[in-house]
Design a protein around this motif. Structure first.
Motif, PDB file in Angstrom:
ATOM      1  N   VAL A  98      -4.227  13.464  -9.520  1.00 26.38           N
ATOM      2  CA  VAL A  98      -4.641  11.624  -8.946  1.00 26.38           C
ATOM      3  C   VAL A  98      -5.415  11.940  -7.823  1.00 26.38           C
ATOM      4  CG1 VAL A  98      -2.692  10.521 -10.189  1.00 26.38           C
ATOM      5  CG2 VAL A  98      -2.421  11.498  -7.888  1.00 26.38           C
ATOM      6  N   GLN A 114       0.245   3.089  -5.889  1.00 27.27           N
ATOM      7  CA  GLN A 114       0.659   2.343  -4.994  1.00 27.27           C
ATOM      8  C   GLN A 114       1.578   1.250  -5.546  1.00 27.27           C
ATOM      9  OE1 GLN A 114      -2.591   1.067  -2.615  1.00 27.27           O
ATOM     10  NE2 GLN A 114      -3.345   3.049  -2.076  1.00 27.27           N
ATOM     11  N   SER A 155       5.757   7.004  -4.883  1.00 28.56           N
ATOM     12  CA  SER A 155       6.684   8.335  -4.738  1.00 28.56           C
ATOM     13  C   SER A 155       7.311   8.108  -3.417  1.00 28.56           C
ATOM     14  CB  SER A 155       5.575   9.353  -4.616  1.00 28.56           C
ATOM     15  OG  SER A 155       4.628   9.248  -3.497  1.00 28.56           O
ATOM     16  N   ARG A 160       7.145  11.234 -14.353  1.00 29.30           N
ATOM     17  CA  ARG A 160       6.652  12.592 -14.529  1.00 29.30           C
ATOM     18  C   ARG A 160       5.675  12.785 -15.557  1.00 29.30           C
ATOM     19  NH1 ARG A 160      12.248  13.774 -14.110  1.00 29.30           N
ATOM     20  NH2 ARG A 160      12.159  15.158 -15.871  1.00 29.30           N
ATOM     21  N   SER A 174       0.684  -1.016  -0.025  1.00 22.73           N
ATOM     22  CA  SER A 174      -0.079  -0.058  -0.156  1.00 22.73           C
ATOM     23  C   SER A 174       0.692   1.189  -0.016  1.00 22.73           C
ATOM     24  CB  SER A 174      -0.837   0.109   1.258  1.00 22.73           C
ATOM     25  OG  SER A 174      -0.020  -0.226   2.305  1.00 22.73           O
ATOM     26  N   LYS A 201      12.360   7.233 -14.013  1.00 17.99           N
ATOM     27  CA  LYS A 201      12.008   8.737 -13.371  1.00 17.99           C
ATOM     28  C   LYS A 201      11.358   9.716 -14.526  1.00 17.99           C
ATOM     29  CE  LYS A 201      16.492   8.393 -11.877  1.00 17.99           C
ATOM     30  NZ  LYS A 201      17.752   8.807 -11.342  1.00 17.99           N
ATOM     31  N   ARG A 222      -5.549   9.356  -5.765  1.00 12.97           N
ATOM     32  CA  ARG A 222      -4.788   8.893  -4.647  1.00 12.97           C
ATOM     33  C   ARG A 222      -3.291   8.532  -5.421  1.00 12.97           C
ATOM     34  NH1 ARG A 222      -3.644   3.588  -5.712  1.00 12.97           N
ATOM     35  NH2 ARG A 222      -5.374   2.355  -6.017  1.00 12.97           N
ATOM     36  N   GLU A 223      -2.256   8.520  -4.833  1.00 13.31           N
ATOM     37  CA  GLU A 223      -0.961   8.126  -5.463  1.00 13.31           C
ATOM     38  C   GLU A 223      -1.099   6.887  -6.048  1.00 13.31           C
ATOM     39  OE1 GLU A 223       2.375   9.755  -5.182  1.00 13.31           O
ATOM     40  OE2 GLU A 223       1.012  11.686  -4.521  1.00 13.31           O
ATOM     41  N   ARG A 281       5.611  11.865  -7.323  1.00 13.61           N
ATOM     42  CA  ARG A 281       4.709  12.592  -6.749  1.00 13.61           C
ATOM     43  C   ARG A 281       3.938  13.708  -7.494  1.00 13.61           C
ATOM     44  NH1 ARG A 281       9.330  14.610  -2.491  1.00 13.61           N
ATOM     45  NH2 ARG A 281       9.540  12.606  -1.240  1.00 13.61           N
ATOM     46  N   ASN A 282       2.847  13.983  -6.940  1.00 13.36           N
ATOM     47  CA  ASN A 282       1.965  14.902  -7.919  1.00 13.36           C
ATOM     48  C   ASN A 282       1.704  14.406  -9.384  1.00 13.36           C
ATOM     49  OD1 ASN A 282       1.511  16.554  -5.564  1.00 13.36           O
ATOM     50  ND2 ASN A 282       3.785  17.440  -6.117  1.00 13.36           N
ATOM     51  N   PRO A 339       2.874   4.397  -1.300  1.00 14.20           N
ATOM     52  CA  PRO A 339       2.868   5.103  -2.745  1.00 14.20           C
ATOM     53  C   PRO A 339       4.258   4.813  -3.314  1.00 14.20           C
ATOM     54  CG  PRO A 339       2.984   6.557  -0.801  1.00 14.20           C
ATOM     55  CD  PRO A 339       2.879   5.250  -0.053  1.00 14.20           C
TER      56      PRO A 339
END
Lengths: 441, 276
Positions: free
Chosen positions: A146, A151, A118, A208, A114, A204, A148-149, A125-126, A116
């Motif tokens: 999003v 997972q 990130s 993004r 569970s 990476k 939620r992030e 992130r974001n 994230p």
């Protein structure tokens, strides 16, 4: 002279017997399979080779932990017969291995499913989800945050919203097209033509870019295992291939499994064949095979080293090695006294409710759910040809496939090296039908 | 003695307990944890000038961050992988500001934007030495390049090139460098620091093989673009300009630039280049 022939014949027989003994090959009847019915597999495979639909293949059927059928047919390469120990590009059959690596770290408390992504890879992130706008809108898309992030579980179950480029040709729609164009512009590839960079650099950049759907809401086969492979590197501090070698291949005695082959094993690597399924069979050359958004480069497997370690595609292996890996799962996480995963983790990986109402409809049709590394047959309400409910399996794009039937304690592995893969669904299904119909107890 | 617990206290306690339990799992996956409070300045990934892969984000990041600090503005740079996404945030979400170069704007768009030059970089033309052992210099007449393919990292190629019959292949500079090596393009345009950084990171064996086609070069201005459509866009631009000028005058700008780049001829703050 005649003595030498006897000696060579004897030595070959002794070697075969030794291999057979090590591989625990038994008569089919000892494990409740019919020799006569398994003969159908001989006829099927030979006919496909004779019709030049495939160059060659190895098929393995095991039950109750013992191999009952293990045959090689046709050619591994021009002038080179297929052997039981021929090495294959198993491509997407790398994914269950990558999932296993993640579950090892999960069991050690290094991560939670569970978590994230990130938390380990800040580029995630974001994240935003791309929503295509109607034609004539001021901008072709909108980026929504999003809910939620993403997972780790989403990556394992392919519910992250990350895509594969090659499926753009199979399931085209405006949203997918826009994301795939972004992938291309950002230098993201499926990894079937190995890029000249590290997997971390690719992941990476991928993190993004916008997602195709909200995490957890859509099942879509994508580059998720590649992200997981890099995540293993981040969490373990080891390169992904070194981790897998040390923690999975070595304990399971998968002696012929690699991400980059050692030089001395290159002669055992099978060639890839291009087939039109109508008798035109050509050995692939050194050039990439490009079809729409799909890029395959068979000669990548001949590289002795490299930085790109794809958790979704880079593995090279043999049917016997993969049988050992599959048998570990069938045994609830252990093989030959070595426990890799707990029974509970295997149960978690083979559970059918990770993707909610979403079916895993890429390799199979409806009635299959995706667990944490493979598709699982959930019901018999849909068009399914073989196998018990609870059977789990996956395949590779050069035509390799495995199937594990926990109810019958049976494993079926097929490995060929033929493209395009879209022709092979029929053959794979027939093999699984014949494997299932050989059950005689 | 009987203690009577008031219902309001009970409700409060229960709410507190429930909240604690929810926090045990919730925050791990909430996006709020990672949402910066600062204004986001969207910028295209452009190593070594501005990138998450470079120490302190590179010189542009260092200079911009310092100018915002002096302006008492909360702002953070968000590096985007694609130029199109930067444009999306500027035009569709009315982002506070972006950092750009090579981005084209319509006259109507320009009226809504405030451009402040941050840095001038020099872009050269490069060929791949092993393909031209005897050299490949920029010709006196551009038409001599007719039929050749130029690899370029931006989509604003001057019409002059196409008029001269030069084919143009667009893509990331690193992809263009690989295509140059493979012979898919004949020459590429980029700055020396870009080529040096990218070859050192991704093509270390080829660092010496990317050679400039003589002295022919163009200057490109990297600028921060404030958005008048954002409530604080115009006032922030004025404060930023003042801070940047002060940094230039007290030597901070040069110091930050030298910290990140070795060359003052390839990268400089050239106020003569005021865009647009």
């Amino acid at each position: 002279m005649r003595h030498w022939i006897y000696i060579v014949t004897f030595l070959m027989g002794a070697t075969t017997a030794a291999i057979a003994s090590e591989q625990n090959i038994v008569a089919p009847e000892q494990v409740g399979l019919s020799s006569e019915r398994l003969g159908n597999l001989d006829r099927l495979m030979n006919s496909y080779v004779e019709q030049q639909k495939i160059g060659g293949a190895v098929t393995l059927v095991a039950r109750h932990g013992k191999i009952a059928y293990f045959k090689a047919v046709g050619l591994a390469d021009v002038g080179k017969p297929m052997q039981q120990d021929t090495i294959f590009r198993v491509v997407s059959m790398t994914k269950p291995v990558t999932s296993t690596a993640i579950m090892l770290l999960y069991e050690e408390g290094k991560l939670l499913l569970s978590d994230p992504v990130s938390k380990y890879i800040p580029a995630f992130r974001n994240q935003k989800v791309l929503v295509a706008q109607p034609e004539g809108a001021p901008f072709p898309y909108k980026l929504e945050p999003v809910k939620r992030e993403v997972q780790i579980r989403d990556l394992l179950a392919h519910t992250s919203g990350i895509l594969y480029l090659f499926l753009n040709d199979v399931y085209p729609n405006p949203t997918r097209n826009m994301i795939i164009e972004m992938y291309k512009e950002a230098g993201i590839t499926d990894g079937f033509c190995r890029p000249d960079e590290s997997i971390g650099d690719m992941v990476k950049r991928l993190g993004r870019l916008p997602l195709y759907a909200q995490p957890g809401e859509v099942w879509d086969y994508g580059l998720n295992s590649d992200v997981l492979g890099y995540l293993v590197e981040v969490v373990s501090g080891m390169t992904f291939d070194a981790f897998v070698q040390q923690r999975i291949f070595k304990p399971l005695k998968m002696k012929d499994s690699y991400f980059y082959l050692p030089k001395e094993k290159l002669p055992r690597l099978a060639a890839v064949w291009k087939s039109d399924w109508h008798g035109n069979l050509i050995r692939a050359d050194q050039h990439p095979i490009i079809s729409g958004d799909l890029c395959l480069n068979p000669s990548d497997a001949e590289a002795l080293s490299g930085a790109y370690l794809s958790g979704g595609a880079s593995m090279l292996s043999t049917p016997y090695d993969y049988f050992r890996f599959a048998q570990m799962f069938l045994n609830g996480g252990q093989l030959d006294g070595v426990r890799l995963l707990s029974r509970k983790s295997v149960e978690l990986m083979t559970a059918t409710n990770h993707s909610g109402k979403q079916d895993a409809v890429f390799l199979h049709s409806h009635g299959w759910k995706f667990g944490l590394g493979f598709a699982i047959q959930q019901d018999r309400e849909h068009a399914v040809d073989s196998g018990s409910i609870g059977s789990y399996e996956w395949a590779g794009i050069y035509s390799t496939r495995f199937s594990i039937d926990p109810k019958e304690e049976k494993i079926t592995i097929f490995m060929s090296q033929t493209t395009p893969f879209s022709h092979h669904f029929e053959l794979w299904d027939k093999i699984l039908v014949q494997s299932a119909s050989a059950i005689a107890d | 003695m009987r203690h009577i617990i008031p219902p309001a206290f009970l409700t409060f306690t229960m709410l507190l307990l429930l909240q604690t339990s929810a926090w045990a799992t919730g925050p791990r996956v909430t996006t709020a944890l990672f949402t910066p409070d600062a204004h986001a300045i969207h910028a295209h990934d452009f190593p070594p000038y501005l990138s998450n892969e470079v120490v302190d984000g590179g010189p542009i990041s260092a200079i911009t961050t310092e100018a915002f600090r002096r302006s008492n503005l909360q702002a953070s740079i968000q590096v985007e992988p694609l130029r199109g996404i930067v444009r999306y945030y500027l035009t569709q979400e009315h982002a506070f500001a972006i950092i750009e170069h090579h981005m084209q704007f319509s006259e109507a768009e320009k009226k809504q934007l405030i451009f402040i030059p941050l840095m001038t970089i020099t872009e050269h033309y490069f060929y791949y030495k092993p393909h031209h052992p005897d050299g490949f210099n920029w010709p006196n007449d551009i038409h001599e390049l007719k039929g050749r393919t130029l690899g370029y990292h931006a989509s604003d190629a001057p019409p002059l090139w196409q008029k001269a019959g030069i084919r143009i292949q667009y893509g990331r500079t690193i992809d263009m460098m690989k295509q140059l090596k493979n012979g898919d393009v004949d020459f590429i345009k980029a700055s020396k620091p870009s080529i040096q950084w990218l070859s050192a990171h991704y093509m270390p064996d080829d660092q010496a093989n990317f050679v400039t086609m003589g002295d022919h070069h163009d200057d490109e201005v990297i600028q921060i673009v404030f958005n008048r459509n954002h409530p604080q866009g115009a006032s922030a631009a004025a404060a930023f300009q003042k801070a940047l000028d002060a940094m230039h005058n007290d030597g901070t700008y040069q110091r930050l630039l030298q910290q990140h780049t070795r060359s003052t001829t390839e990268v400089r703050h050239d106020l003569a280049h005021v865009a647009p």
